[in-house]
Write a protein that holds these residues in place. Structure first.
Motif, PDB file in Angstrom:
ATOM      1  N   VAL A   7       0.850  -1.181   0.000  1.00  0.00           N
ATOM      2  CA  VAL A   7       0.000   0.000   0.000  1.00  0.00           C
ATOM      3  C   VAL A   7       0.889   1.235   0.000  1.00  0.00           C
ATOM      4  CG1 VAL A   7      -1.752   1.262   1.319  1.00  0.00           C
ATOM      5  CG2 VAL A   7      -1.797  -1.225   1.273  1.00  0.00           C
ATOM      6  N   ARG A   8       0.529   2.240  -0.786  1.00  0.00           N
ATOM      7  CA  ARG A   8       1.252   3.512  -0.834  1.00  0.00           C
ATOM      8  C   ARG A   8       0.325   4.618  -0.386  1.00  0.00           C
ATOM      9  NH1 ARG A   8       1.191   7.772  -4.325  1.00  0.00           N
ATOM     10  NH2 ARG A   8       3.090   8.947  -4.558  1.00  0.00           N
ATOM     11  N   ARG A   9       0.800   5.424   0.543  1.00  0.00           N
ATOM     12  CA  ARG A   9       0.036   6.579   1.007  1.00  0.00           C
ATOM     13  C   ARG A   9       0.943   7.800   0.968  1.00  0.00           C
ATOM     14  NH1 ARG A   9      -3.603   3.514   0.432  1.00  0.00           N
ATOM     15  NH2 ARG A   9      -4.959   2.639   1.997  1.00  0.00           N
ATOM     16  N   VAL A  11       1.067  11.804   2.358  1.00  0.00           N
ATOM     17  CA  VAL A  11       0.471  12.807   3.228  1.00  0.00           C
ATOM     18  C   VAL A  11       1.066  14.155   2.834  1.00  0.00           C
ATOM     19  CG1 VAL A  11       0.171  13.584   5.607  1.00  0.00           C
ATOM     20  CG2 VAL A  11       0.256  11.131   5.088  1.00  0.00           C
ATOM     21  N   ALA A  47       3.117  13.807  -3.681  1.00  0.00           N
ATOM     22  CA  ALA A  47       1.897  13.000  -3.651  1.00  0.00           C
ATOM     23  C   ALA A  47       1.690  12.238  -4.958  1.00  0.00           C
ATOM     24  CB  ALA A  47       0.694  13.889  -3.362  1.00  0.00           C
ATOM     25  N   GLU A  76      -0.497  -4.018   3.630  1.00  0.00           N
ATOM     26  CA  GLU A  76      -1.875  -3.586   3.863  1.00  0.00           C
ATOM     27  C   GLU A  76      -2.154  -3.493   5.363  1.00  0.00           C
ATOM     28  OE1 GLU A  76      -6.263  -4.830   2.208  1.00  0.00           O
ATOM     29  OE2 GLU A  76      -4.475  -5.701   1.330  1.00  0.00           O
ATOM     30  N   GLY A  79      -0.605  -0.345   6.830  1.00  0.00           N
ATOM     31  CA  GLY A  79      -1.346   0.838   6.398  1.00  0.00           C
ATOM     32  C   GLY A  79      -2.577   1.114   7.226  1.00  0.00           C
ATOM     33  N   LYS A  80      -3.054   0.123   7.968  1.00  0.00           N
ATOM     34  CA  LYS A  80      -4.249   0.302   8.799  1.00  0.00           C
ATOM     35  C   LYS A  80      -3.919   0.715  10.222  1.00  0.00           C
ATOM     36  CE  LYS A  80      -6.998  -2.844   6.067  1.00  0.00           C
ATOM     37  NZ  LYS A  80      -7.744  -4.069   6.005  1.00  0.00           N
TER      38      LYS A  80
END
Length: 81
Positions: A7-9, A11, A47, A76, A79-80
């Protein structure tokens, strides 16, 4: 490593802090976030473009752009958190 589980996030960081993201202090803080959260990678970047791994401008000329976000990669589950 199952690429579907990564997962990539990103901010987005306020303009006032963008210069700080390139300092050793910021690098240490981001490393602490990475280790605590169990992420694979945390770094200054954008981003839309991902983590900045080098210190050169994308075209090899001029100054590199200031990062505009903190980008995090991990499983994943991480990421949570």
């Amino acid at each position: 490593l199952d690429p579907m589980l990564v997962v990539r996030r990103a901010v987005v960081v306020s303009e006032d802090l963008r210069g700080w993201l390139t300092t050793q202090d910021a690098i240490g803080c981001l490393e602490q976030v990475r280790a605590t959260a169990g992420l694979g990678l945390v770094g200054a970047g954008s981003a839309t473009g991902g983590v900045f791994l080098g210190t050169e401008a994308p075209d090899g000329l001029g100054e590199p752009p200031l990062p505009s976000a903190v980008v995090m990669l991990g499983s994943e589950a991480a990421g949570k958190r």
